[in-house]
Write a protein that holds these residues in place. Structure first.
Motif, mmCIF file in Angstrom:
data_model
loop_
_atom_site.group_PDB
_atom_site.id
_atom_site.type_symbol
_atom_site.label_atom_id
_atom_site.label_comp_id
_atom_site.label_asym_id
_atom_site.label_seq_id
_atom_site.Cartn_x
_atom_site.Cartn_y
_atom_site.Cartn_z
ATOM 1 N N ASN A 10 0.804 -1.242 0.000
ATOM 2 C CA ASN A 10 0.000 0.000 0.000
ATOM 3 C C ASN A 10 0.830 1.283 0.000
ATOM 4 O OD1 ASN A 10 -1.929 -1.813 2.303
ATOM 5 N ND2 ASN A 10 -2.616 -1.401 0.232
ATOM 6 N N ILE A 11 2.123 1.188 -0.299
ATOM 7 C CA ILE A 11 2.993 2.371 -0.185
ATOM 8 C C ILE A 11 2.550 3.495 -1.116
ATOM 9 C CG2 ILE A 11 4.719 1.681 -1.938
ATOM 10 C CD1 ILE A 11 5.838 2.984 1.423
ATOM 11 N N ARG A 23 -0.174 4.683 -1.497
ATOM 12 C CA ARG A 23 -1.176 5.552 -0.860
ATOM 13 C C ARG A 23 -0.548 6.848 -0.340
ATOM 14 N NH1 ARG A 23 -4.655 1.296 2.859
ATOM 15 N NH2 ARG A 23 -5.758 0.281 1.142
ATOM 16 N N CYS A 24 0.776 6.898 -0.307
ATOM 17 C CA CYS A 24 1.475 8.069 0.248
ATOM 18 C C CYS A 24 2.104 8.877 -0.882
ATOM 19 C CB CYS A 24 2.609 7.628 1.175
ATOM 20 S SG CYS A 24 2.102 6.510 2.487
ATOM 21 N N LEU A 57 7.262 10.363 1.585
ATOM 22 C CA LEU A 57 7.785 9.375 2.526
ATOM 23 C C LEU A 57 8.913 9.979 3.354
ATOM 24 C CD1 LEU A 57 8.128 6.447 -0.053
ATOM 25 C CD2 LEU A 57 6.286 6.749 1.637
ATOM 26 N N ALA A 60 5.481 6.524 6.312
ATOM 27 C CA ALA A 60 4.518 7.423 5.679
ATOM 28 C C ALA A 60 4.709 8.825 6.241
ATOM 29 C CB ALA A 60 3.097 6.944 5.982
ATOM 30 N N THR A 100 4.499 1.802 5.090
ATOM 31 C CA THR A 100 3.368 2.646 4.709
ATOM 32 C C THR A 100 2.730 3.272 5.944
ATOM 33 O OG1 THR A 100 2.961 1.153 2.848
ATOM 34 C CG2 THR A 100 1.140 2.563 3.466
ATOM 35 N N ASN A 111 -2.023 11.520 1.809
ATOM 36 C CA ASN A 111 -1.823 10.230 2.423
ATOM 37 C C ASN A 111 -3.203 9.608 2.552
ATOM 38 O OD1 ASN A 111 -1.543 8.239 4.510
ATOM 39 N ND2 ASN A 111 0.464 9.136 4.922
ATOM 40 N N HIS A 148 -3.872 6.990 3.916
ATOM 41 C CA HIS A 148 -3.893 6.020 4.997
ATOM 42 C C HIS A 148 -4.025 6.655 6.379
ATOM 43 C CE1 HIS A 148 -3.332 2.378 7.062
ATOM 44 N NE2 HIS A 148 -2.284 2.841 7.693
#
Lengths: 155, 155
Positions: A44-45, A47-48, A51, A123, B80, B136, B138
């Protein structure tokens, strides 16, 4: 407290003088290659948008406690600065995530020398990481000021 | 890649359940005690209103690669998230510097358990660390949302 490399950073910077003063001063694309045994942690990285990237400054001087900076004629403590030289040379960059290619992340904003060991990825969350009202009498408050290395004071 | 403790964190949090979900959710004063041999690196620290504090999550699980978070019913990768459990448990907090008392810094915004080893301190600089436009999908975009642990999606 022993660190494991979770991956390796591929960058165009072979020597200290080639890297930007701060990662965010360059648009170069950098590759974070995550070792296969840690790839599951990337779920799910994408989604950002941004970082927090931690890497090991393997060419840093760990004995340095004070140093001159681009912004001061007189040495300041390394805990007051962003010097790569410090007792535990863990560099922190906020990177733009451009895209994921399997176990590699293509990013902007990382100032690591080529081959630097990757330590961690988190995140970035504006609600906890973005403090616009923070003041700092040492580091200029614009990227242009940082790029120019203008002195803020020598008092 | 071996870390040296530059100091120790004194906090009111004895166990994981007592610490806030994120340091910035609590107004508790936390003491960063810097070991005397590193105190020279604090020179001019009070020029900074905010600091990036790195500490070692000595009670974290380093084998965890995915976990549920307060914001998702399904596990996400630890890279994440902001889970304390990750291969290299280096926690990153943005702290408000309240005052310096010799080799101790009194701060707010740190979620460390009492006795956590302190690894590094860096000047927080909005020009490089504050990305308000970061998105983001998340982590909620307000501290209230983070405190409430509201789910953003479960897809």
């Amino acid at each position: 407290m022993e660190l494991v490399p979770i991956g390796v950073i591929h960058s165009p910077y072979q020597e200290r003088g080639q890297a930007p003063r701060q990662g965010r001063l360059s648009d170069n694309e950098i590759t974070l290659e995550i070792h296969p045994q840690f790839a599951a942690a990337l779920k799910n990285i994408t989604r950002c948008s941004h970082l927090i990237v931690l890497y090991w400054g393997d060419r840093a001087n760990r004995e340095t406690l004070q140093s001159r900076t681009p912004f001061s004629e007189v040495p300041v403590g390394v805990f007051t600065s962003r010097s790569p030289n410090r007792p535990n040379p863990i560099a922190v960059c906020v990177a733009d995530l451009i895209r994921q290619e399997e176990n590699c992340l293509i990013v902007r904003g990382v100032d690591a020398l080529d081959g630097s060991p990757l330590l961690d990825i988190k995140a970035y969350a504006p609600a906890i990481d973005c403090i616009p009202q923070a003041t700092n009498q040492h580091i200029p408050d614009t990227l242009d000021g940082i790029a120019q290395g203008k002195s803020l004071h020598d008092r």
